[in-house]
Design a protein around this motif. Structure first.
Motif, PDB file in Angstrom:
ATOM      1  N   TYR A 141     -35.589-133.793 -47.526  1.00 57.12           N
ATOM      2  CA  TYR A 141     -36.633-132.820 -47.188  1.00 57.12           C
ATOM      3  C   TYR A 141     -37.602-133.392 -46.157  1.00 57.12           C
ATOM      4  CZ  TYR A 141     -34.810-129.993 -51.014  1.00 57.12           C
ATOM      5  OH  TYR A 141     -33.990-129.248 -51.817  1.00 57.12           O
TER       6      TYR A 141
ATOM      7  N   VAL B  32     -35.857-132.973 -42.847  1.00 60.36           N
ATOM      8  CA  VAL B  32     -35.833-131.557 -42.457  1.00 60.36           C
ATOM      9  C   VAL B  32     -37.229-131.108 -42.019  1.00 60.36           C
ATOM     10  CG1 VAL B  32     -35.517-129.206 -43.343  1.00 60.36           C
ATOM     11  CG2 VAL B  32     -33.848-130.958 -43.887  1.00 60.36           C
TER      12      VAL B  32
ATOM     13  N   VAL C  25     -38.126-132.782 -38.550  1.00 56.64           N
ATOM     14  CA  VAL C  25     -37.408-132.210 -37.396  1.00 56.64           C
ATOM     15  C   VAL C  25     -37.840-130.764 -37.152  1.00 56.64           C
ATOM     16  CG1 VAL C  25     -35.139-131.601 -36.487  1.00 56.64           C
ATOM     17  CG2 VAL C  25     -35.450-133.761 -37.680  1.00 56.64           C
ATOM     18  N   TRP C  26     -37.896-130.005 -38.234  1.00 57.43           N
ATOM     19  CA  TRP C  26     -38.284-128.601 -38.060  1.00 57.43           C
ATOM     20  C   TRP C  26     -39.769-128.473 -37.703  1.00 57.43           C
ATOM     21  CZ3 TRP C  26     -35.766-124.223 -37.149  1.00 57.43           C
ATOM     22  CH2 TRP C  26     -34.380-124.284 -37.261  1.00 57.43           C
TER      23      TRP C  26
ATOM     24  N   VAL D 292     -41.175-130.477 -35.623  1.00 58.69           N
ATOM     25  CA  VAL D 292     -41.125-130.646 -34.162  1.00 58.69           C
ATOM     26  C   VAL D 292     -40.679-129.342 -33.497  1.00 58.69           C
ATOM     27  CG1 VAL D 292     -39.907-131.831 -32.291  1.00 58.69           C
ATOM     28  CG2 VAL D 292     -40.724-133.129 -34.247  1.00 58.69           C
ATOM     29  N   LEU D 293     -39.655-128.724 -34.078  1.00 57.69           N
ATOM     30  CA  LEU D 293     -39.136-127.475 -33.482  1.00 57.69           C
ATOM     31  C   LEU D 293     -40.191-126.369 -33.531  1.00 57.69           C
ATOM     32  CD1 LEU D 293     -35.415-127.276 -34.665  1.00 57.69           C
ATOM     33  CD2 LEU D 293     -36.331-128.097 -32.528  1.00 57.69           C
TER      34      LEU D 293
ATOM     35  N   TYR E 268     -43.353-126.786 -33.603  1.00 54.85           N
ATOM     36  CA  TYR E 268     -44.370-127.165 -32.605  1.00 54.85           C
ATOM     37  C   TYR E 268     -43.920-126.725 -31.205  1.00 54.85           C
ATOM     38  CZ  TYR E 268     -46.766-130.236 -29.296  1.00 54.85           C
ATOM     39  OH  TYR E 268     -47.466-130.723 -28.219  1.00 54.85           O
ATOM     40  N   LEU E 269     -42.637-126.919 -30.930  1.00 52.72           N
ATOM     41  CA  LEU E 269     -42.126-126.562 -29.605  1.00 52.72           C
ATOM     42  C   LEU E 269     -42.088-125.046 -29.406  1.00 52.72           C
ATOM     43  CD1 LEU E 269     -39.333-129.238 -29.277  1.00 52.72           C
ATOM     44  CD2 LEU E 269     -41.442-129.129 -27.985  1.00 52.72           C
ATOM     45  N   PHE E 270     -41.759-124.324 -30.475  1.00 52.09           N
ATOM     46  CA  PHE E 270     -41.841-122.855 -30.369  1.00 52.09           C
ATOM     47  C   PHE E 270     -43.296-122.448 -30.079  1.00 52.09           C
ATOM     48  CE2 PHE E 270     -37.728-122.739 -32.747  1.00 52.09           C
ATOM     49  CZ  PHE E 270     -37.039-121.968 -31.828  1.00 52.09           C
TER      50      PHE E 270
ATOM     51  N   GLN F 164     -45.317-124.214 -28.397  1.00 49.43           N
ATOM     52  CA  GLN F 164     -45.568-124.545 -26.990  1.00 49.43           C
ATOM     53  C   GLN F 164     -45.119-123.412 -26.065  1.00 49.43           C
ATOM     54  OE1 GLN F 164     -47.705-126.982 -27.777  1.00 49.43           O
ATOM     55  NE2 GLN F 164     -47.111-127.954 -25.880  1.00 49.43           N
ATOM     56  N   ILE F 165     -44.050-122.719 -26.472  1.00 50.67           N
ATOM     57  CA  ILE F 165     -43.592-121.563 -25.666  1.00 50.67           C
ATOM     58  C   ILE F 165     -44.701-120.498 -25.646  1.00 50.67           C
ATOM     59  CG2 ILE F 165     -41.909-119.676 -25.536  1.00 50.67           C
ATOM     60  CD1 ILE F 165     -39.851-121.621 -26.745  1.00 50.67           C
TER      61      ILE F 165
ATOM     62  N   LYS G 199     -47.789-121.074 -25.996  1.00 50.25           N
ATOM     63  CA  LYS G 199     -48.866-121.614 -25.163  1.00 50.25           C
ATOM     64  C   LYS G 199     -48.550-121.403 -23.671  1.00 50.25           C
ATOM     65  CE  LYS G 199     -51.743-125.752 -25.369  1.00 50.25           C
ATOM     66  NZ  LYS G 199     -51.815-127.123 -25.890  1.00 50.25           N
ATOM     67  N   LEU G 200     -47.287-121.602 -23.330  1.00 49.58           N
ATOM     68  CA  LEU G 200     -46.863-121.379 -21.938  1.00 49.58           C
ATOM     69  C   LEU G 200     -47.094-119.924 -21.540  1.00 49.58           C
ATOM     70  CD1 LEU G 200     -43.460-123.306 -21.692  1.00 49.58           C
ATOM     71  CD2 LEU G 200     -45.569-123.869 -20.506  1.00 49.58           C
TER      72      LEU G 200
ATOM     73  N   LEU H 282     -33.355-124.770 -27.348  1.00 50.64           N
ATOM     74  CA  LEU H 282     -34.645-125.088 -26.733  1.00 50.64           C
ATOM     75  C   LEU H 282     -34.463-125.988 -25.507  1.00 50.64           C
ATOM     76  CD1 LEU H 282     -36.986-125.648 -29.818  1.00 50.64           C
ATOM     77  CD2 LEU H 282     -37.123-123.815 -28.134  1.00 50.64           C
TER      78      LEU H 282
ATOM     79  N   PHE I  92     -43.567-115.149 -17.734  1.00 49.98           N
ATOM     80  CA  PHE I  92     -44.867-115.827 -17.883  1.00 49.98           C
ATOM     81  C   PHE I  92     -44.926-117.146 -17.105  1.00 49.98           C
ATOM     82  CE2 PHE I  92     -42.080-116.875 -21.399  1.00 49.98           C
ATOM     83  CZ  PHE I  92     -42.063-118.254 -21.361  1.00 49.98           C
TER      84      PHE I  92
ATOM     85  N   GLN J 248     -48.539-125.564 -17.121  1.00 49.07           N
ATOM     86  CA  GLN J 248     -47.227-125.166 -17.647  1.00 49.07           C
ATOM     87  C   GLN J 248     -46.194-126.264 -17.423  1.00 49.07           C
ATOM     88  OE1 GLN J 248     -46.598-121.324 -15.718  1.00 49.07           O
ATOM     89  NE2 GLN J 248     -46.846-120.299 -17.706  1.00 49.07           N
TER      90      GLN J 248
ATOM     91  N   ILE K 210     -46.758-129.027 -19.959  1.00 46.81           N
ATOM     92  CA  ILE K 210     -46.279-128.668 -21.312  1.00 46.81           C
ATOM     93  C   ILE K 210     -44.752-128.684 -21.350  1.00 46.81           C
ATOM     94  CG2 ILE K 210     -46.093-126.755 -22.969  1.00 46.81           C
ATOM     95  CD1 ILE K 210     -48.970-126.016 -22.227  1.00 46.81           C
TER      96      ILE K 210
END
Lengths: 288, 436
Positions: free
Chosen positions: A262, A265, A268-269, A271-272, A274-276, A278-279, A281-282, B152, B187, B194, B197
């Motif tokens: 766990y 999991v 890693v998730w 991080v994922l 967090y990256l979603f 970031q999208i 945020k972009l 991703l 976007f 950008q 990031i």
């Protein structure tokens, strides 16, 4: 039918008769014996044994249909039927319907009869026993006494000079309570033994089962009586069943594995996710 | 590349419509997919009895295909992550090829594992009642994770290119495509914030994908190695699988490089030096995989335990010998011999070597899965003769080929919709080079 035909058919017939006679001669004798068991003075049963001498050696015979009778071989005295197993044994509990016949005398006989088969002719076996009972008791200093009584007319009478096995009942066999396995009864029908097994593993409360036995006696058959005593060592049996192990059922995985899996999991998730984020945020930066 | 103007790069690398050959290629792939779909419908209707899998061989070419797909998907981590983190700038034109191969392969790895299930309608039970102790559950978790990491890693570097494509709507010629570009990347304004990031995200992904990629194929190897059977009872399996996976993935990238270079006339971007470098990578990986193969077979063969003898001899000289030596030769020995010389690392010989690696690797996966199942520790008794042998039925072949065609179709369609070589990254690199 001409002369030659007559000779031919006579020869064939004689051959067939010879084969039939030979086949009959091939049948071997079936030997039946029967043992009487009385367990704790209330469960009585019979065990029949079927064997035959094949190739010079006695072998146990399975699949023999046997009829068990009490006293006489009458339909009214039929106790039941049983089939021998791979070891050549067939077991039958004496039914309550035999009560009247049982009570008639101090001595009872049992008869077994086998059905005729293609390999064996009908066979019989019998045993006569004198009704007897055995009692087990304990006294101070871990002394064990076993009392053997036989029924004479209507009176229970002590039996002397009979070997009685006094032991502790274990999983697959009996364990002597001391160095000597059997003890002879005295004039009062009593056999005594001292319990010399210290720290013998018992159940969770330290209980042991003592047993007194008369085995394969020609007169009384097999008698046994048991008594539970708290003379053993209390043992908590440890079992892996349903514990958290790698081979346990779902939901019972080891804690270290759950923690490890766990954690990975979540890391890693994390991080994922967090990256979603970031999208998102972009997107916000693009709008601004 | 210095001489190429920015506009020229964009024109060169924008997705192109399918020509005649492209349409035929897509048609062939669709036909295989359709055949696979029909075969799968038959399998759903009649059950797994339509396959040649029986009591002993319960894992046939479906699982071989699954292992193959998982293996090939690892290339995403090799090219994109490892080479990116080691600042190997030459790999830039190859990153997207590698990533789309990874995404398509991992997608079909997930699909083919469901195909292998007799009752796919009960698949959800794996999530509801799965045991955490089971490597199968680990595989489900790690495949799902790897899929999203790969998506991703494909998506973030694609954002700047999406903005470029929206500026060139006329080139795409399809309104729905333009709508998709708008939805996915409108976007993106190429601002410093950008870019910062995005680069940070790509770096995080490049680091994350390496352990996840190692986990995915190690766990796949443990599906076998945690089972006590001749040929699988090995502590070598994790490293053995990963080295083989990098090899087949790199081989697939070389093949894709050649095909895209030829089809889209990308000689100025996917150059001979790329084939030269990838050829060297392939030789290194083939030698590494060969080393693990020697370990995997020589050590047990030296001991030749009675229980493993039948399995090993079956591979070396028995009923699987032809396939075994074919796989060893085509996946490792011949590619090494081709690519060891500079001439061999020219585009066409490298392409041939890549094809050999991919084909040999598929058969290698088959040899890992099936012969072991035909040689259990206890002899097979009281079973029909067909249980003692395995040869896939037409339904199995169709489904397996359909899944391979499906993976290729995803790559083909992707290359039709998105630039197969990162446009913005290429421009940036040239600009940086010129400034330097």
């Amino acid at each position: 039918m001409n002369k030659h035909s007559k000779i031919f058919f006579t020869a064939i017939l004689s051959q067939l008769l010879a084969i039939a006679a030979f086949a009959q001669a091939e049948k071997t004798d079936l030997s039946l014996s029967i043992s009487y068991f009385n367990s704790n003075n209330h469960v009585q049963y019979l065990v029949a044994h079927a064997k035959s001498k094949i190739d010079g050696k006695f072998q146990m015979i399975p699949n023999i249909n046997l009829s068990f009778y009490i006293a006489t071989e009458d339909a009214a005295n039929l106790l039941g039927k049983a089939v021998t197993n791979d070891k050549g044994d067939a077991l039958l509990f004496i039914p309550p319907t035999a009560k009247d016949e049982w009570k008639k005398s101090a001595k009872v006989s049992f008869i077994i009869v086998s059905q005729k088969t293609k390999d064996f002719d009908e066979a019989k076996g019998n045993v006569e026993i004198t009704k007897a009972k055995i009692q087990i008791d304990t006294a101070a200093d871990r002394k064990i006494t076993a009392t053997l009584m036989e029924l004479k007319d209507t009176v229970w009478t002590p039996v002397k000079a009979i070997d009685v096995k006094i032991a502790v009942k274990r999983l697959d066999a009996d364990l002597n309570v001391a160095e000597t396995p059997t003890y002879a009864t005295d004039s009062l029908g009593v056999a005594s033994a001292d319990f010399k097994r210290d720290s013998l593993p018992g159940d969770s409360k330290g209980n042991l089962t003592l047993i007194a036995k008369v085995e394969d006696n020609d007169v009384y058959g097999n008698l046994s009586a048991e008594k539970i005593v708290p003379w053993g060592k209390s043992i908590k049996y440890y079992t892996e069943f349903d514990k958290r192990t790698l081979f346990a059922r779902r939901g019972k995985s080891p804690l270290w594995l759950e923690l490890l899996a766990y954690s990975i999991v979540v890391a890693v998730w994390g991080v994922l996710i967090y990256l979603f984020g970031q999208i998102k945020k972009l997107k916000q930066l693009g709008v601004n | 590349m210095e001489s190429l103007a920015k506009q020229q790069i964009i024109e060169d690398l924008l997705p192109q419509k399918f020509g005649k050959a492209g349409k035929i290629w897509v048609g062939i792939l669709l036909a295989f997919c359709a055949l696979g779909f029909v075969a799968y419908c038959l399998q759903l209707k009649n059950g797994l009895v339509v396959t040649a899998m029986r009591d002993y061989v319960s894992w046939g070419i479906y699982i071989s295909n699954f292992v193959f797909f998982v293996a090939i998907s690892l290339v995403g981590s090799l090219i994109t992550a490892v080479l990116r983190l080691t600042q190997a700038k030459w790999s830039t034109p190859l990153t997207r090829i590698a990533e789309i191969i990874a995404v398509s392969a991992i997608t079909f790895a997930s699909i083919i594992i469901v195909v292998d299930m007799g009752r796919p309608d009960r698949f959800y039970n794996l999530f509801l009642h799965g045991r955490l102790q089971s490597p199968i559950v680990w595989d489900v978790i790690v495949i799902t994770t790897y899929f999203f990491v790969s998506i991703l890693l494909l998506y973030f570097p694609l954002l700047p290119d999406m903005a470029i494509m929206m500026k060139h709507k006329d080139v795409t010629g399809m309104p729905w495509l333009n709508k998709m570009y708008t939805f996915l990347g409108s976007f993106w304004k190429n601002t410093a914030g950008q870019i910062h990031i995005s680069e940070k995200a790509i770096n995080i992904l490049s680091i994350t994908i390496i352990p996840v990629a190692f986990a995915i194929h190690t766990v796949t190897s443990w599906l076998f190695a945690t089972t006590y059977r001749p040929g699988w009872d090995s502590t070598n399996f994790g490293a053995y699988f990963i080295s083989g996976a990098f090899l087949v993935g790199a081989g697939a990238v070389v093949v894709a490089m050649y095909v895209f270079r030829r089809s889209y006339k990308l000689e100025n971007y996917i150059k001979d030096e790329h084939f030269d470098k990838m050829g060297k990578v392939l030789v290194l990986l083939a030698l590494l995989y060969l080393y693990f193969n020697v370990n995997e077979f020589l050590v047990p063969a030296f001991k030749m335990k009675k229980s493993e003898e039948e399995h090993l001899m079956g591979l070396f000289t028995g009923e699987f010998a032809i396939v075994f030596w074919f796989a060893i030769s085509t996946a490792m020995l011949i590619p090494i011999l081709i690519l060891i010389t500079k001439k061999g690392r020219k585009p066409f010989p490298a392409f041939i070597a890549g094809i050999l690696v991919v084909i040999g690797s598929w058969f290698k996966r088959y040899l890992i899965v099936t012969p072991t199942l035909l040689h259990p520790f206890l002899p097979m008794t009281d079973v029909p003769e067909v249980y003692k042998h395995y040869f896939p039925t037409w339904q199995e072949w169709s489904i397996a080929l359909g899944s391979l065609a499906g993976a290729l179709l995803i790559i083909t369609i992707f290359a039709r919709i998105f630039p197969i070589i990162p446009i913005q990254e290429t421009i940036t690199e040239i600009e940086e080079h010129e400034q330097a």
